[in-house]
Enzyme design. Structure first.
Site, short mmCIF file in Angstrom:
data_model
loop_
_atom_site.label_atom_id
_atom_site.label_comp_id
_atom_site.label_asym_id
_atom_site.label_seq_id
_atom_site.Cartn_x
_atom_site.Cartn_y
_atom_site.Cartn_z
N GLU A 37 98.46 5.07 -4.99
CA GLU A 37 97.11 4.81 -4.20
C GLU A 37 95.99 5.89 -4.75
O GLU A 37 95.03 5.50 -5.27
CB GLU A 37 97.06 4.24 -2.93
CG GLU A 37 97.96 3.10 -2.61
CD GLU A 37 97.27 2.01 -3.30
OE1 GLU A 37 96.29 1.97 -3.92
OE2 GLU A 37 98.17 1.04 -3.20
N TYR A 120 89.75 1.39 1.56
CA TYR A 120 90.55 0.65 0.77
C TYR A 120 92.03 1.38 0.91
O TYR A 120 93.08 0.60 1.10
CB TYR A 120 90.06 0.44 -0.72
CG TYR A 120 91.20 0.08 -1.63
CD1 TYR A 120 91.81 -1.05 -1.74
CD2 TYR A 120 92.12 1.17 -2.20
CE1 TYR A 120 93.00 -1.34 -2.40
CE2 TYR A 120 93.12 1.08 -3.01
CZ TYR A 120 93.66 -0.36 -2.96
OH TYR A 120 94.62 -0.34 -3.82
N ASP A 138 89.55 -4.33 -2.72
CA ASP A 138 89.43 -3.47 -3.89
C ASP A 138 88.52 -4.11 -5.08
O ASP A 138 88.35 -5.24 -4.72
CB ASP A 138 90.74 -2.87 -4.53
CG ASP A 138 91.43 -3.89 -5.28
OD1 ASP A 138 91.35 -5.37 -5.16
OD2 ASP A 138 91.90 -3.61 -6.70
#
Length: 290
Positions: A37, A120, A138
DNA sequence: CAATCGTGGCA
DNA sequence: TTGCCAAGATT
Protein backbone atom coordinates in the site's frame (compact mmCIF):
# COMPACT_ATOMS: atom_id res chain seq x y z
CA UNK A 1 -31.29 2.69 -7.89
CA UNK A 2 -30.89 0.33 -4.94
CA UNK A 3 -27.32 0.06 -3.77
CA UNK A 4 -27.42 -3.70 -3.92
CA UNK A 5 -27.84 -3.69 -7.69
CA UNK A 6 -24.16 -2.95 -8.05
CA UNK A 7 -22.94 -5.66 -5.71
CA UNK A 8 -23.53 -8.91 -7.55
CA UNK A 9 -22.27 -7.79 -10.97
CA UNK A 10 -19.15 -6.19 -9.52
CA UNK A 11 -18.36 -9.10 -7.20
CA UNK A 12 -18.91 -11.62 -9.99
CA UNK A 13 -16.77 -9.58 -12.34
CA UNK A 14 -14.00 -9.43 -9.73
CA UNK A 15 -14.17 -13.17 -9.18
CA UNK A 16 -13.56 -13.71 -12.88
CA UNK A 17 -11.10 -10.93 -13.70
CA UNK A 18 -9.05 -10.06 -10.63
CA UNK A 19 -5.29 -9.90 -11.09
CA UNK A 20 -3.06 -12.33 -9.26
CA UNK A 21 -1.00 -9.92 -7.17
CA UNK A 22 1.46 -11.04 -4.47
CA UNK A 23 -0.16 -8.98 -1.74
CA UNK A 24 -3.55 -10.48 -2.51
CA UNK A 25 -2.58 -14.10 -2.14
CA UNK A 26 -3.93 -16.03 0.85
CA UNK A 27 -0.45 -16.48 2.27
CA UNK A 28 0.35 -12.75 2.05
CA UNK A 29 1.12 -11.29 5.47
CA UNK A 30 -0.33 -8.02 6.77
CA UNK A 31 3.21 -6.65 6.48
CA UNK A 32 3.21 -7.54 2.78
CA UNK A 33 -0.08 -5.70 2.39
CA UNK A 34 1.19 -2.65 4.27
CA UNK A 35 4.38 -2.51 2.19
CA UNK A 36 2.35 -2.80 -1.01
CA UNK A 37 0.00 0.00 0.00
CA UNK A 38 2.81 2.45 0.73
CA UNK A 39 4.49 1.58 -2.54
CA UNK A 40 1.28 1.86 -4.52
CA UNK A 41 0.59 5.42 -3.38
CA UNK A 42 0.72 7.30 -6.69
CA UNK A 43 2.74 4.52 -8.31
CA UNK A 44 1.60 1.96 -10.92
CA UNK A 45 1.34 -1.73 -10.02
CA UNK A 46 3.78 -2.81 -12.71
CA UNK A 47 6.56 -0.73 -11.21
CA UNK A 48 5.82 -1.82 -7.66
CA UNK A 49 5.88 -5.58 -8.29
CA UNK A 50 9.66 -6.20 -8.45
CA UNK A 51 10.49 -3.78 -5.63
CA UNK A 52 7.82 -5.25 -3.38
CA UNK A 53 9.17 -8.74 -3.94
CA UNK A 54 12.73 -7.63 -3.16
CA UNK A 55 11.61 -5.87 0.01
CA UNK A 56 9.65 -8.85 1.31
CA UNK A 57 12.55 -11.21 0.62
CA UNK A 58 15.00 -8.95 2.38
CA UNK A 59 12.73 -7.78 5.19
CA UNK A 60 10.07 -10.47 5.80
CA UNK A 61 8.88 -8.78 9.00
CA UNK A 62 8.66 -5.22 10.34
CA UNK A 63 11.45 -6.04 12.80
CA UNK A 64 13.81 -6.92 9.95
CA UNK A 65 13.34 -3.51 8.37
CA UNK A 66 13.35 -1.65 11.68
CA UNK A 67 16.82 -3.04 12.41
CA UNK A 68 18.27 -1.38 9.30
CA UNK A 69 19.48 2.21 8.83
CA UNK A 70 16.91 4.35 7.04
CA UNK A 71 19.34 4.74 4.16
CA UNK A 72 18.98 1.08 3.29
CA UNK A 73 15.24 1.55 2.90
CA UNK A 74 15.83 4.59 0.70
CA UNK A 75 18.32 2.71 -1.47
CA UNK A 76 16.05 -0.32 -1.82
CA UNK A 77 13.20 1.99 -2.75
CA UNK A 78 14.98 2.43 -6.06
CA UNK A 79 13.18 4.56 -8.59
CA UNK A 80 9.65 4.19 -7.27
CA UNK A 81 9.52 7.92 -6.65
CA UNK A 82 8.48 9.95 -3.61
CA UNK A 83 11.33 8.47 -1.53
CA UNK A 84 9.96 9.95 1.67
CA UNK A 85 7.62 6.99 1.53
CA UNK A 86 10.64 4.76 2.15
CA UNK A 87 11.44 6.74 5.28
CA UNK A 88 7.84 6.55 6.42
CA UNK A 89 7.66 2.82 5.84
CA UNK A 90 10.83 2.40 7.87
CA UNK A 91 9.31 4.60 10.55
CA UNK A 92 6.17 2.51 10.48
CA UNK A 93 8.25 -0.62 10.99
CA UNK A 94 10.00 0.96 13.96
CA UNK A 95 6.67 1.99 15.48
CA UNK A 96 5.18 -1.46 14.89
CA UNK A 97 8.07 -3.02 16.79
CA UNK A 98 8.02 -0.43 19.56
CA UNK A 99 4.28 -0.11 20.07
CA UNK A 100 2.61 -3.17 18.60
CA UNK A 101 4.86 -6.08 19.51
CA UNK A 102 6.20 -6.37 16.00
CA UNK A 103 2.81 -7.19 14.50
CA UNK A 104 1.03 -4.94 12.02
CA UNK A 105 -2.02 -3.64 13.93
CA UNK A 106 -5.44 -4.64 12.66
CA UNK A 107 -7.37 -1.63 13.92
CA UNK A 108 -7.88 1.44 11.76
CA UNK A 109 -7.17 3.71 14.73
CA UNK A 110 -3.76 2.09 15.27
CA UNK A 111 -2.91 1.94 11.58
CA UNK A 112 -3.60 5.60 10.92
CA UNK A 113 -1.18 6.47 13.70
CA UNK A 114 1.69 5.00 11.69
CA UNK A 115 3.93 7.24 9.55
CA UNK A 116 2.80 7.40 5.92
CA UNK A 117 -0.57 5.86 6.70
CA UNK A 118 -3.52 8.14 6.02
CA UNK A 119 -7.23 7.41 5.74
CA UNK A 120 -7.03 5.41 2.55
CA UNK A 121 -4.08 3.23 3.59
CA UNK A 122 -5.44 2.56 7.08
CA UNK A 123 -8.78 1.48 5.66
CA UNK A 124 -7.12 -0.58 2.93
CA UNK A 125 -4.85 -2.52 5.30
CA UNK A 126 -7.63 -3.12 7.84
CA UNK A 127 -9.86 -4.31 5.03
CA UNK A 128 -7.49 -6.29 2.80
CA UNK A 129 -5.21 -7.77 5.45
CA UNK A 130 -7.70 -8.28 8.25
CA UNK A 131 -11.11 -8.50 6.60
CA UNK A 132 -12.48 -5.51 8.49
CA UNK A 133 -15.41 -3.46 7.25
CA UNK A 134 -14.21 -0.03 6.11
CA UNK A 135 -14.94 2.50 3.40
CA UNK A 136 -11.89 2.32 1.16
CA UNK A 137 -11.87 5.49 -0.91
CA UNK A 138 -9.05 5.68 -3.39
CA UNK A 139 -8.87 7.36 -6.78
CA UNK A 140 -10.26 4.27 -8.52
CA UNK A 141 -13.25 3.90 -6.24
CA UNK A 142 -13.96 7.61 -6.39
CA UNK A 143 -13.99 7.51 -10.19
CA UNK A 144 -16.29 4.48 -10.32
CA UNK A 145 -18.72 6.12 -7.91
CA UNK A 146 -18.53 9.46 -9.74
CA UNK A 147 -19.54 7.76 -12.95
CA UNK A 148 -22.03 5.16 -11.83
CA UNK A 149 -23.78 7.23 -9.16
CA UNK A 150 -23.12 10.88 -9.96
CA UNK A 151 -23.07 10.59 -13.71
CA UNK A 152 -19.89 12.63 -14.08
CA UNK A 153 -16.65 11.60 -15.72
CA UNK A 154 -14.25 12.41 -12.92
CA UNK A 155 -14.41 12.84 -9.17
CA UNK A 156 -13.79 16.19 -7.51
CA UNK A 157 -10.35 17.25 -6.32
CA UNK A 158 -11.02 16.33 -2.71
CA UNK A 159 -13.34 13.83 -1.05
CA UNK A 160 -16.73 15.38 -0.28
CA UNK A 161 -19.06 14.49 2.52
CA UNK A 162 -21.72 13.30 0.08
CA UNK A 163 -19.19 11.09 -1.61
CA UNK A 164 -18.24 9.41 1.63
CA UNK A 165 -21.88 8.93 2.53
CA UNK A 166 -22.53 7.31 -0.83
CA UNK A 167 -19.60 4.94 -0.34
CA UNK A 168 -20.77 4.14 3.18
CA UNK A 169 -24.25 3.37 1.93
CA UNK A 170 -22.87 0.94 -0.63
CA UNK A 171 -20.74 -0.98 1.87
CA UNK A 172 -22.10 -4.50 2.48
CA UNK A 173 -22.99 -5.30 6.09
CA UNK A 174 -20.95 -8.47 6.34
CA UNK A 175 -17.27 -7.58 6.98
CA UNK A 176 -15.84 -10.25 4.69
CA UNK A 177 -18.14 -9.24 1.86
CA UNK A 178 -17.37 -5.58 2.50
CA UNK A 179 -13.64 -6.29 2.20
CA UNK A 180 -14.12 -8.10 -1.10
CA UNK A 181 -16.42 -5.35 -2.32
CA UNK A 182 -13.75 -2.74 -1.54
CA UNK A 183 -11.03 -4.47 -3.53
CA UNK A 184 -13.47 -5.36 -6.30
CA UNK A 185 -14.53 -1.76 -6.93
CA UNK A 186 -10.91 -0.68 -6.89
CA UNK A 187 -10.03 -3.36 -9.40
CA UNK A 188 -12.92 -2.34 -11.64
CA UNK A 189 -11.62 1.21 -11.62
CA UNK A 190 -8.08 0.06 -12.34
CA UNK A 191 -8.90 -2.27 -15.22
CA UNK A 192 -12.20 -1.16 -16.79
CA UNK A 193 -13.44 2.18 -15.47
CA UNK A 194 -10.12 3.84 -16.20
CA UNK A 195 -9.46 7.57 -16.16
CA UNK A 196 -8.92 7.75 -19.89
CA UNK A 197 -10.50 5.46 -22.49
CA UNK A 198 -12.78 3.53 -20.14
CA UNK A 199 -13.82 0.11 -21.41
CA UNK A 200 -17.56 0.46 -20.94
CA UNK A 201 -18.07 -2.50 -23.25
CA UNK A 202 -16.46 -4.73 -20.65
CA UNK A 203 -18.11 -3.15 -17.63
CA UNK A 204 -20.45 -5.34 -15.56
CA UNK A 205 -22.52 -2.34 -14.49
CA UNK A 206 -22.59 -0.42 -17.76
CA UNK A 207 -26.36 -0.85 -18.04
CA UNK A 208 -26.94 1.06 -14.80
CA UNK A 209 -24.06 3.54 -14.96
CA UNK A 210 -25.41 7.09 -14.76
CA UNK A 211 -22.49 8.51 -16.73
CA UNK A 212 -22.80 6.06 -19.60
CA UNK A 213 -26.59 6.39 -19.67
CA UNK A 214 -26.13 10.16 -19.97
CA UNK A 215 -23.97 9.68 -23.04
CA UNK A 216 -20.61 9.92 -21.26
CA UNK A 217 -20.56 13.72 -20.98
CA UNK A 218 -17.06 15.20 -20.89
CA UNK A 219 -15.57 16.55 -17.67
CA UNK A 220 -17.08 19.93 -16.90
CA UNK A 221 -15.43 21.16 -13.73
CA UNK A 222 -12.70 23.59 -12.77
CA UNK A 223 -9.46 23.16 -14.74
CA UNK A 224 -7.23 20.48 -13.28
CA UNK A 225 -3.74 21.69 -12.53
CA UNK A 226 -1.04 19.67 -14.20
CA UNK A 227 2.22 19.34 -12.35
CA UNK A 228 5.23 21.10 -13.80
CA UNK A 229 8.36 19.03 -13.94
CA UNK A 230 11.30 20.36 -15.95
CA UNK A 231 13.48 22.56 -13.79
CA UNK A 232 11.47 22.06 -10.61
CA UNK A 233 12.83 21.28 -7.18
CA UNK A 234 11.29 17.84 -7.52
CA UNK A 235 13.36 17.08 -10.57
CA UNK A 236 16.46 18.48 -8.89
CA UNK A 237 15.87 16.42 -5.75
CA UNK A 238 15.34 13.35 -7.88
CA UNK A 239 18.66 13.86 -9.64
CA UNK A 240 20.52 14.33 -6.37
CA UNK A 241 18.89 11.28 -4.82
CA UNK A 242 19.80 9.20 -7.87
CA UNK A 243 23.46 10.12 -7.39
CA UNK A 244 23.35 9.13 -3.71
CA UNK A 245 21.44 5.92 -4.41
CA UNK A 246 23.68 4.75 -7.17
CA UNK A 247 26.87 5.29 -5.23
CA UNK A 248 28.03 2.51 -2.94
CA UNK A 249 29.45 4.90 -0.41
CA UNK A 250 29.50 8.60 0.44
CA UNK A 251 29.83 11.03 -2.46
CA UNK A 252 31.78 14.23 -2.79
CA UNK A 253 30.01 17.49 -3.43
CA UNK A 254 31.53 17.59 -6.91
CA UNK A 255 29.48 14.54 -7.94
CA UNK A 256 26.33 16.34 -6.89
CA UNK A 257 27.40 19.53 -8.62
CA UNK A 258 27.68 17.61 -11.87
CA UNK A 259 24.11 16.38 -11.48
CA UNK A 260 22.35 19.75 -11.45
CA UNK A 261 22.56 23.42 -12.19
CA UNK A 262 21.90 26.16 -11.29
CA UNK A 263 23.91 26.01 -8.11
CA UNK A 264 21.53 27.98 -5.94
CA UNK A 265 18.73 25.52 -6.60
CA UNK A 266 21.02 22.54 -6.08
CA UNK A 267 22.24 23.89 -2.75
CA UNK A 268 18.71 24.58 -1.60
CA UNK A 269 17.43 21.15 -2.66
CA UNK A 270 20.34 19.33 -1.05
CA UNK A 271 19.68 21.15 2.20
CA UNK A 272 16.04 20.15 1.86
CA UNK A 273 16.96 16.51 1.40
CA UNK A 274 19.11 16.61 4.52
CA UNK A 275 16.31 18.35 6.37
CA UNK A 276 13.91 15.63 5.24
CA UNK A 277 16.25 12.86 6.38
CA UNK A 278 16.75 11.56 2.86
CA UNK A 279 20.43 12.54 2.78
CA UNK A 280 23.13 12.97 5.38
CA UNK A 281 25.94 15.52 5.49
CA UNK A 282 28.59 13.17 6.84
CA UNK A 283 31.67 15.39 6.49
CA UNK A 284 32.63 18.69 4.91
CA UNK A 285 31.67 18.41 1.22
CA UNK A 286 30.65 14.75 1.69
CA UNK A 287 27.12 13.40 1.52
CA UNK A 288 25.55 9.96 1.80
CA UNK A 289 22.29 8.15 2.30
CA UNK A 290 21.25 8.35 5.95
C1' DC B 1 -7.86 24.03 0.99
C1' DA B 2 -3.91 24.02 -1.92
C1' DA B 3 0.89 23.12 -2.62
C1' DT B 4 4.43 19.88 -2.38
C1' DC B 5 6.62 15.61 -3.14
C1' DG B 6 9.34 11.34 -8.15
C1' DT B 7 9.17 8.56 -11.90
C1' DG B 8 8.35 6.50 -16.28
C1' DG B 9 5.06 4.59 -19.66
C1' DC B 10 1.79 5.59 -22.94
C1' DA B 11 -1.88 7.77 -26.15
C1' DT C 1 6.42 15.04 -28.82
C1' DT C 2 4.12 16.10 -24.70
C1' DG C 3 0.52 16.07 -21.46
C1' DC C 4 -1.76 12.78 -18.70
C1' DC C 5 -1.77 9.59 -15.26
C1' DA C 6 -0.63 5.86 -11.39
C1' DA C 7 -3.89 1.94 -4.61
C1' DG C 8 -1.97 9.49 -1.21
C1' DA C 9 0.12 11.72 2.79
C1' DT C 10 1.66 15.74 4.87
C1' DT C 11 1.88 20.51 5.92
Amino acid sequence: MPASELHTPVLDWYDAHQRDLPWRRPEASPWSVLVSELMLQQTPVARVLPVHQAWLERWPTPADLAAEPTGEAVRAWGRLGYPRRALRLHGAAVAIVAEHGGEVPSEYADLIGLPGVGDYTAAAVASFAFGRRHVVLDTNVRRVLARTRQGVELASTSVTRAERETATGLLPDDPATAATWAVAVMELGALVCTASSPRCGECPVADLCAWRLAGRPAYDGPPRRTQAWAGTDRQCRGRLMAVLRESEGPVHRSALEAAWSPESQRVRCLAGLVEDGLAAHVAPDVYALP
